[in-house]
Design a protein around this motif. Structure first.
Motif, PDB file in Angstrom:
ATOM      1  N   TYR A  98      74.942  67.547  25.752  1.00  0.00           N
ATOM      2  CA  TYR A  98      75.739  66.910  26.794  1.00  0.00           C
ATOM      3  C   TYR A  98      74.846  66.449  27.941  1.00  0.00           C
ATOM      4  O   TYR A  98      73.760  67.006  28.177  1.00  0.00           O
ATOM      5  N   SER A  99      75.308  65.430  28.638  1.00  0.00           N
ATOM      6  CA  SER A  99      74.504  64.841  29.717  1.00  0.00           C
ATOM      7  C   SER A  99      74.465  65.734  30.948  1.00  0.00           C
ATOM      8  O   SER A  99      73.541  65.655  31.756  1.00  0.00           O
TER       9      SER A  99
ATOM     10  N   TYR B  28      74.232  72.805  24.445  1.00  0.00           N
ATOM     11  CA  TYR B  28      73.031  72.221  25.035  1.00  0.00           C
ATOM     12  C   TYR B  28      73.441  71.135  26.017  1.00  0.00           C
ATOM     13  O   TYR B  28      74.397  70.387  25.766  1.00  0.00           O
ATOM     14  N   PHE B  29      72.717  71.035  27.111  1.00  0.00           N
ATOM     15  CA  PHE B  29      72.922  69.916  28.012  1.00  0.00           C
ATOM     16  C   PHE B  29      71.602  69.581  28.689  1.00  0.00           C
ATOM     17  O   PHE B  29      70.643  70.369  28.676  1.00  0.00           O
TER      18      PHE B  29
ATOM     19  N   CYS C  37      64.501  68.321  31.579  1.00  0.00           N
ATOM     20  CA  CYS C  37      64.582  69.492  30.704  1.00  0.00           C
ATOM     21  C   CYS C  37      65.921  69.541  29.972  1.00  0.00           C
ATOM     22  O   CYS C  37      66.886  68.867  30.345  1.00  0.00           O
ATOM     23  N   PHE C  38      65.954  70.375  28.947  1.00  0.00           N
ATOM     24  CA  PHE C  38      67.168  70.606  28.179  1.00  0.00           C
ATOM     25  C   PHE C  38      67.489  72.094  28.228  1.00  0.00           C
ATOM     26  O   PHE C  38      66.593  72.931  28.104  1.00  0.00           O
ATOM     27  N   ILE C  39      68.769  72.394  28.432  1.00  0.00           N
ATOM     28  CA  ILE C  39      69.200  73.778  28.607  1.00  0.00           C
ATOM     29  C   ILE C  39      70.118  74.173  27.455  1.00  0.00           C
ATOM     30  O   ILE C  39      71.038  73.424  27.095  1.00  0.00           O
TER      31      ILE C  39
END
Length: 245
Positions: free
Chosen positions: A199-200, A217-218, A223-225
């Motif tokens: 997701y954005s 995930y977003f 970075c990506f979390i």
């Protein structure tokens, strides 16, 4: 790589521990003893190989942790000239394992985590009852010098039990009840390879979505979390997710 880190690699989530042993031969053995040793060695190698293959087949990334993207087998030589293989590399789907130069995983204390560059994307405030449990950082260097990193933190309501050892020297699996409820946050400086939607922003993530998938995930800046519910209540994980910048 420290011994504790190696144990963590082989099964961080399930706390399954594979312990190796070095045997020194002090005298010549007869052919029957050598035959027995050969059979035992085959069983050990087969068991270790099966464990690694099982981990690779059950989760993206080859190790039983969420958010690792892809992994590669890295050969590390030791003083005996033998080779040990471990799968801890993290990198985006655009890369290939053939391009991995080296990889490591390092355990972090809470103080070490707070000063890590990726820590700025951890929750600024934890839900009531939760605190830092344990953390690690996965570092991968590609052959062209590109570096990929993943910071992985478990937040818990209980305590990490002190490691205990059995009479034969094996490590005793801790009682999960002592750890209490758990949720995990992974921060990556690369886009993870995953079948899940990315997701954005976290505002797109709802409680029902989190409950259905068990993890999301977003993107946050560059970075990506990844946030994974584990055994925690959805409301608590969603609250922590909202506190991520």
């Amino acid at each position: 790589m420290r011994k504790d880190d190696f144990f963590e690699i082989l099964g961080e989530l399930d706390d399954d521990i594979v312990k190796g042993a070095k045997t020194t031969m002090k005298k010549k053995l007869n052919w029957k003893v050598w035959g027995t040793m050969a059979v035992c060695l085959c069983l050990i190698v087969a068991g270790t190989t099966a464990l690694l293959q099982q981990n690779s087949s059950t989760t993206p990334g080859g190790i039983s942790i969420p958010g690792t993207g892809s992994t590669a087998g890295i050969d590390a030589g030791n003083s005996d000239g033998m080779t040990s293989t471990y799968s801890v590399a993290v990198y985006p789907g655009t890369e290939s394992e053939e391009n991995v130069e080296s990889a490591e995983v390092v355990s972090l204390t809470e103080a070490e985590t707070l000063v890590h560059p990726l820590a700025e994307h951890l929750p600024k405030q934890l839900p009531d009852g939760f605190h830092y449990g344990r953390g690690s950082v996965y570092n991968t260097t590609m052959k062209d010098g590109t570096q990929y990193n993943m910071l992985r933190i478990e937040h818990i309501t209980g305590e990490i039990p002190e490691q205990k050892f059995a009479e034969d020297g094996g490590e005793v699996v801790p009682d999960p009840e002592q750890i209490g409820d758990t949720f995990t946050v992974c921060v990556m400086n690369y886009e993870p390879k995953t079948d899940r939607s990315i997701y954005s922003n976290q505002e797109e993530i709802t409680g029902p979505l989190l409950g259905e998938t068990g993890g999301v995930y977003f993107r946050s800046g560059d970075c990506f979390i990844g946030v994974f519910t584990e055994t925690a209540e959805l409301t608590a994980v969603l609250d922590a997710l909202r506190k991520i910048e």
